[in-house]
Design a protein around this motif. Sequence first.
Motif, PDB file in Angstrom:
ATOM      1  N   HIS A  64       0.892  -1.312   0.012  1.00 16.07           N
ATOM      2  CA  HIS A  64      -0.175   0.052   0.096  1.00 16.07           C
ATOM      3  C   HIS A  64       0.763   1.029  -0.201  1.00 16.07           C
ATOM      4  CE1 HIS A  64      -3.151  -2.576   1.912  1.00 16.07           C
ATOM      5  NE2 HIS A  64      -3.525  -2.583   0.685  1.00 16.07           N
ATOM      6  N   ILE A  65       0.518   2.304  -0.870  1.00 18.68           N
ATOM      7  CA  ILE A  65       1.140   3.406  -0.740  1.00 18.68           C
ATOM      8  C   ILE A  65       0.399   4.621   0.162  1.00 18.68           C
ATOM      9  CG2 ILE A  65       1.871   5.215  -2.465  1.00 18.68           C
ATOM     10  CD1 ILE A  65       1.695   3.406  -4.554  1.00 18.68           C
ATOM     11  N   LEU A  66       1.416   5.124   0.910  1.00 16.01           N
ATOM     12  CA  LEU A  66       0.999   6.266   1.908  1.00 16.01           C
ATOM     13  C   LEU A  66       1.642   7.668   1.271  1.00 16.01           C
ATOM     14  CD1 LEU A  66       1.617   3.368   3.555  1.00 16.01           C
ATOM     15  CD2 LEU A  66       1.146   4.874   5.175  1.00 16.01           C
ATOM     16  N   ILE A  67       1.021   8.618   1.388  1.00 19.07           N
ATOM     17  CA  ILE A  67       1.603   9.810   1.162  1.00 19.07           C
ATOM     18  C   ILE A  67       1.255  10.724   2.441  1.00 19.07           C
ATOM     19  CG2 ILE A  67       0.893  11.936  -0.123  1.00 19.07           C
ATOM     20  CD1 ILE A  67       0.796  10.487  -2.693  1.00 19.07           C
ATOM     21  N   VAL A  68       2.406  11.693   2.757  1.00 19.70           N
ATOM     22  CA  VAL A  68       2.256  12.330   3.950  1.00 19.70           C
ATOM     23  C   VAL A  68       2.389  13.926   3.567  1.00 19.70           C
ATOM     24  CG1 VAL A  68       2.877  12.962   6.271  1.00 19.70           C
ATOM     25  CG2 VAL A  68       3.131  10.501   5.519  1.00 19.70           C
ATOM     26  N   GLU A  69       1.558  14.711   4.009  1.00 20.00           N
ATOM     27  CA  GLU A  69       1.564  16.186   3.420  1.00 20.00           C
ATOM     28  C   GLU A  69       2.021  17.000   4.971  1.00 20.00           C
ATOM     29  OE1 GLU A  69       1.405  19.904   1.266  1.00 20.00           O
ATOM     30  OE2 GLU A  69       2.112  17.763   0.882  1.00 20.00           O
ATOM     31  N   ILE A  70       3.144  17.461   4.892  1.00 19.35           N
ATOM     32  CA  ILE A  70       3.684  18.179   5.954  1.00 19.35           C
ATOM     33  C   ILE A  70       3.249  19.732   6.017  1.00 19.35           C
ATOM     34  CG2 ILE A  70       5.708  18.839   7.299  1.00 19.35           C
ATOM     35  CD1 ILE A  70       7.025  16.270   6.085  1.00 19.35           C
ATOM     36  N   LYS A  71       2.685  20.256   7.187  1.00 23.54           N
ATOM     37  CA  LYS A  71       2.305  21.526   7.361  1.00 23.54           C
ATOM     38  C   LYS A  71       2.941  22.025   8.512  1.00 23.54           C
ATOM     39  CE  LYS A  71      -0.119  21.950   3.591  1.00 23.54           C
ATOM     40  NZ  LYS A  71       0.251  22.545   2.385  1.00 23.54           N
ATOM     41  N   CYS A  72       3.701  23.051   8.440  1.00 21.59           N
ATOM     42  CA  CYS A  72       4.411  23.684   9.831  1.00 21.59           C
ATOM     43  C   CYS A  72       3.764  24.886  10.350  1.00 21.59           C
ATOM     44  CB  CYS A  72       5.628  23.936   9.237  1.00 21.59           C
ATOM     45  SG  CYS A  72       6.431  22.147   9.234  1.00 21.59           S
ATOM     46  N   SER A  73       2.873  25.377   9.465  1.00 18.52           N
ATOM     47  CA  SER A  73       2.090  26.709   9.807  1.00 18.52           C
ATOM     48  C   SER A  73       0.637  26.570   9.656  1.00 18.52           C
ATOM     49  CB  SER A  73       2.937  27.978   9.160  1.00 18.52           C
ATOM     50  OG  SER A  73       2.390  28.059   7.824  1.00 18.52           O
ATOM     51  N   ARG A  74      -0.003  27.343  10.292  1.00 19.14           N
ATOM     52  CA  ARG A  74      -1.588  27.466  10.388  1.00 19.14           C
ATOM     53  C   ARG A  74      -1.976  28.010   8.775  1.00 19.14           C
ATOM     54  NH1 ARG A  74      -6.426  28.546  13.295  1.00 19.14           N
ATOM     55  NH2 ARG A  74      -7.612  29.686  12.113  1.00 19.14           N
ATOM     56  N   GLN A  75      -0.991  28.888   8.291  1.00 10.45           N
ATOM     57  CA  GLN A  75      -1.478  29.703   6.958  1.00 10.45           C
ATOM     58  C   GLN A  75      -0.891  29.006   5.853  1.00 10.45           C
ATOM     59  OE1 GLN A  75       1.385  33.336   6.550  1.00 10.45           O
ATOM     60  NE2 GLN A  75       0.629  33.348   4.385  1.00 10.45           N
ATOM     61  N   ASP A  76      -0.085  28.147   6.058  1.00 11.86           N
ATOM     62  CA  ASP A  76       0.236  26.811   4.941  1.00 11.86           C
ATOM     63  C   ASP A  76      -0.716  25.938   4.744  1.00 11.86           C
ATOM     64  OD1 ASP A  76       1.719  25.430   3.146  1.00 11.86           O
ATOM     65  OD2 ASP A  76       3.002  24.366   4.724  1.00 11.86           O
ATOM     66  N   LEU A  77      -1.305  25.207   5.899  1.00 11.63           N
ATOM     67  CA  LEU A  77      -2.472  24.502   6.055  1.00 11.63           C
ATOM     68  C   LEU A  77      -3.701  25.075   5.283  1.00 11.63           C
ATOM     69  CD1 LEU A  77      -3.862  21.974   6.809  1.00 11.63           C
ATOM     70  CD2 LEU A  77      -4.290  23.043   9.028  1.00 11.63           C
ATOM     71  N   LEU A  78      -4.031  26.430   5.808  1.00 15.85           N
ATOM     72  CA  LEU A  78      -5.422  26.928   5.329  1.00 15.85           C
ATOM     73  C   LEU A  78      -5.314  27.491   3.893  1.00 15.85           C
ATOM     74  CD1 LEU A  78      -6.497  28.490   8.611  1.00 15.85           C
ATOM     75  CD2 LEU A  78      -7.183  26.194   7.951  1.00 15.85           C
ATOM     76  N   GLY A  79      -4.164  27.823   3.534  1.00 18.32           N
ATOM     77  CA  GLY A  79      -3.880  28.246   2.058  1.00 18.32           C
ATOM     78  C   GLY A  79      -3.630  27.249   0.928  1.00 18.32           C
ATOM     79  N   ASP A  80      -3.402  26.077   1.324  1.00 22.25           N
ATOM     80  CA  ASP A  80      -3.442  24.687   0.427  1.00 22.25           C
ATOM     81  C   ASP A  80      -4.309  24.306  -0.153  1.00 22.25           C
ATOM     82  OD1 ASP A  80      -2.499  22.311  -1.034  1.00 22.25           O
ATOM     83  OD2 ASP A  80      -1.372  21.631   0.600  1.00 22.25           O
ATOM     84  N   ALA A  81      -4.950  24.804  -1.457  1.00 21.96           N
ATOM     85  CA  ALA A  81      -6.244  24.294  -1.931  1.00 21.96           C
ATOM     86  C   ALA A  81      -5.803  23.090  -2.932  1.00 21.96           C
ATOM     87  CB  ALA A  81      -6.971  25.530  -2.872  1.00 21.96           C
ATOM     88  N   LYS A  82      -4.675  22.504  -2.960  1.00 18.89           N
ATOM     89  CA  LYS A  82      -4.347  21.698  -4.014  1.00 18.89           C
ATOM     90  C   LYS A  82      -4.090  20.028  -3.354  1.00 18.89           C
ATOM     91  CE  LYS A  82      -2.634  25.148  -6.975  1.00 18.89           C
ATOM     92  NZ  LYS A  82      -1.241  25.707  -7.576  1.00 18.89           N
ATOM     93  N   TRP A  83      -4.150  20.097  -2.148  1.00 17.49           N
ATOM     94  CA  TRP A  83      -3.701  18.683  -1.535  1.00 17.49           C
ATOM     95  C   TRP A  83      -4.580  17.527  -1.924  1.00 17.49           C
ATOM     96  CZ3 TRP A  83      -6.919  15.691   1.562  1.00 17.49           C
ATOM     97  CH2 TRP A  83      -8.062  16.418   2.093  1.00 17.49           C
ATOM     98  N   THR A  84      -6.000  17.733  -2.371  1.00 17.74           N
ATOM     99  CA  THR A  84      -6.558  16.767  -2.926  1.00 17.74           C
ATOM    100  C   THR A  84      -5.847  16.135  -4.001  1.00 17.74           C
ATOM    101  OG1 THR A  84      -8.109  18.130  -3.841  1.00 17.74           O
ATOM    102  CG2 THR A  84      -8.818  17.464  -1.779  1.00 17.74           C
TER     103      THR A  84
END
Length: 172
Positions: A64-84
């Motif tokens: 099985h393949i796992l992908i992890v997206e790392i977010k180090c700030s609130r701004q980075d998390l909330l501004g990411d519209a492409k993670w899907t």
Amino acid sequence: MNGHNMGLDGYLANAGNPMADGTAGAVTRGIMRLFHRHDIFGMAEVPLPNGRRADVMAVDGKGHILIVEIKCSRQDLLGDAKWTDYLDFCDRYFWAVPAGFDLMLFEGENLLPGRTGLICADQYDAEIIRPAPTQPLAAARRKAEILRFGRRASRRLMAMADPDYIREFTAT
């Protein structure tokens, strides 16, 4: 990007650089240690066929393949519209954040808490806060991604074994 070499597999080029806790590099290291204990092995900064780059891509003992997206700030998390865009390339998807990050943000429906897992990490270790449910890839997609993953891992090992050749080869 932020002074890091993003040429031939940026993670490999930056291996050994000092890391500060709370940075993506520190979080990556903690994730890799956690995964190792669970018989999961991965690589950082893995380009995907759709032009995105997974912060961590790993394969477990069942393939099985796992992908992890790392977010180090609130701004980075909330501004990411492409993670899907990553969901089509993995069986399990995790968010990962440094210790002290506001984990309640990941309960919002826009971050699909029923589809995504959550990891909290520092440079020494990591903990799965919420397991990621398995959404099986189609067999053909999994085969293609496992092959791409294996070939990339081999290239990175070759670059470590013979960095001069790799530099010459990629310069042409």
